[in-house]
Scaffold this motif. Structure first.
Motif, short mmCIF file in Angstrom:
data_model
loop_
_atom_site.label_atom_id
_atom_site.label_comp_id
_atom_site.label_asym_id
_atom_site.label_seq_id
_atom_site.Cartn_x
_atom_site.Cartn_y
_atom_site.Cartn_z
N MET A 362 0.83 -1.19 0.00
CA MET A 362 0.00 0.00 0.00
C MET A 362 0.88 1.26 0.00
O MET A 362 0.61 2.22 -0.73
N HIS A 363 1.92 1.23 0.80
CA HIS A 363 2.84 2.36 0.91
C HIS A 363 3.49 2.66 -0.44
O HIS A 363 3.56 3.82 -0.88
N LEU A 364 3.94 1.63 -1.13
CA LEU A 364 4.60 1.83 -2.42
C LEU A 364 3.66 2.44 -3.46
O LEU A 364 4.07 3.29 -4.26
N LYS A 365 2.40 2.05 -3.44
CA LYS A 365 1.43 2.59 -4.40
C LYS A 365 1.14 4.06 -4.15
O LYS A 365 0.87 4.82 -5.09
N LEU A 366 1.16 4.47 -2.89
CA LEU A 366 0.81 5.84 -2.53
C LEU A 366 2.01 6.79 -2.59
O LEU A 366 1.83 8.00 -2.53
N ARG A 367 3.21 6.26 -2.71
CA ARG A 367 4.41 7.11 -2.70
C ARG A 367 4.64 7.67 -4.11
O ARG A 367 5.17 7.00 -5.00
N GLN A 368 4.22 8.93 -4.33
CA GLN A 368 4.24 9.53 -5.66
C GLN A 368 4.95 10.89 -5.71
O GLN A 368 4.83 11.60 -6.70
N ASN A 369 5.65 11.27 -4.64
CA ASN A 369 6.22 12.62 -4.55
C ASN A 369 5.09 13.65 -4.64
O ASN A 369 5.05 14.53 -5.50
N ALA A 370 4.15 13.53 -3.70
CA ALA A 370 2.88 14.25 -3.77
C ALA A 370 3.03 15.76 -3.77
O ALA A 370 2.32 16.45 -4.52
#
Length: 394
Positions: A362-370
């Motif tokens: 889940m963490h990897l999917k949400l890590r987008q340099n928001a």
């Protein structure tokens, strides 16, 4: 020739919004060094040069009954902001979460030609789905934190950008449990449970007794257990201390912290947490959790009447699309039920390890340099002329 700096108005209504907004301010300053930021904000925003016309705490209210009690004050603040922003229009307005407050303000500003951005999609995927039409009338663009949200807006022709979740960028992928325990002086082998009854005063008022009685039951079963309870503000700490006295629980090994919620979660074997962003934080920190939520009976009755919920309330379950986190809401949130769920999780090391693996994915999917993606979307909403003048002046 002096060129006026880009002026960016923002409204954040709670502690999580303060974090998101402060990171966005940093990212925007890298592109627009002379930009000025003002509106409603918290301490993190102030630390990044934000000018607060009203403090964040004035809007930090959850639940219909609680809002009704301060309705006139909140409406007066919104009217004051509207008058001030229309009299001296900013180049862009960014509402950070707080949709019940921000959407009406955004609609009025958009009507007068001010670009409006709503950072954090309102939870139309969970309830009040009809509100999407109100969002479309109010915003120039939505900045969505979760990957399933853009399709909902695109179906209605509402401009949207998926930026990922800033917390996924902030928090480490690795499990820092042992290092955090050393920093807090905790034995690596000792059973530790984190208690997070919420960041708002209303949340702590409704949930402190339940959390304390739950801790008492866990302590009976695990006598060497230690409890860490981070409090977001002085006011919430005082409320929790009053609950300890009321419950005659001062002998329980509950260690209160001022802030440091991430450290408290990181050291825990299991986290007991109120609904909201804190459930996502616990997941990103790879901590097994039990989610609990209580509110004023009238607020809960109204929310049930509105309906349209997914079967899940916690963000980890919503993102997973299945129940991976036990949830106890309102009447089901009894110390007996909650303590049993916490004890079950603590005893089952296999389930806890599986949860950590799910949370890592889940963490990897949400890590987008928001923050960078959000800043790019904001710049796209500011006119080319304004942006060019500001860059020339830097």
């Amino acid at each position: 020739m002096t060129v006026a700096a880009v002026r960016i108005a923002m409204v954040a209504g709670e502690a999580s919004g303060d974090i998101l907004a402060s990171q966005l301010i940093q990212a925007l300053r890298a592109k627009l060094p002379t930009a000025v930021f003002f509106g409603v904000g918290g301490p993190r925003m102030l630390g990044n040069g934000f000018e607060a016309w009203y403090p964040l705490e004035t809007l930090a209210v959850r639940g219909y009954a609680e809002v009704f009690g301060r309705f006139r004050e909140i409406i007066a603040i919104r009217r004051g902001l509207k008058r001030r922003l229309l009299a001296d229009p900013p180049d862009v307005f960014i509402g950070v979460d707080a949709p019940d407050f921000n959407l009406a303000l955004e609609k009025a500003l958009k009507r007068h030609g001010i670009p409006t951005i709503h950072y954090v999609s309102p939870s139309i995927w969970a309830w009040r789905g009809g509100r999407i039409h109100k969002i479309g009338a109010a915003v120039s663009r939505v900045l969505a934190l979760f990957p399933f949200e853009p399709a909902l807006y695109e179906r209605h022709g509402i401009p949207v950008s998926y930026v990922g979740h800033p917390l996924a960028d902030m928090l480490p992928l690795a499990d820092g449990r042992d290092e955090s325990r050393a920093l807090l002086g905790l034995c690596a082998q000792k059973p530790v449970f984190a208690l997070l009854p919420g960041s708002r005063q209303g949340e702590v008022q409704y949930m402190a007794d339940t959390f304390i009685e739950t801790a008492r039951r866990i302590h009976r079963e695990i006598p060497d257990a230690v409890f860490i309870a981070p409090m977001a503000t002085r006011e919430t700490r005082l409320l929790f201390e009053a609950a300890l006295h009321r419950c005659q629980a001062r002998q329980l090994p509950i260690r209160l912290l001022f802030g440091h919620a991430h450290q408290a979660m990181m050291v825990a074997d299991v986290v007991l947490v109120a609904s909201g962003t804190a459930t996502l934080e616990a997941a990103l920190l790879k901590r097994p959790m039990v989610m609990v939520y209580k509110m004023a009976p009238f607020s809960y009755w109204l929310m049930q009447r509105i309906g349209g919920y997914l079967p899940y309330h916690s963000l980890p379950n919503i993102l997973a699309g299945r129940f991976i986190v036990p949830e106890f809401i309102q009447d089901e949130a009894t110390p007996e039920n909650i303590a049993q769920a916490v004890l079950n999780l603590y005893a089952d090391t296999v389930v806890r390890e599986r949860l950590k693996a799910v949370f890592r994915e889940m963490h990897l999917k949400l890590r987008q340099n928001a923050a960078e993606k959000a800043a790019a979307a904001v710049l796209g909403c500011i006119s080319v002329a304004v942006r060019g003048n500001a860059l020339a002046a830097a």
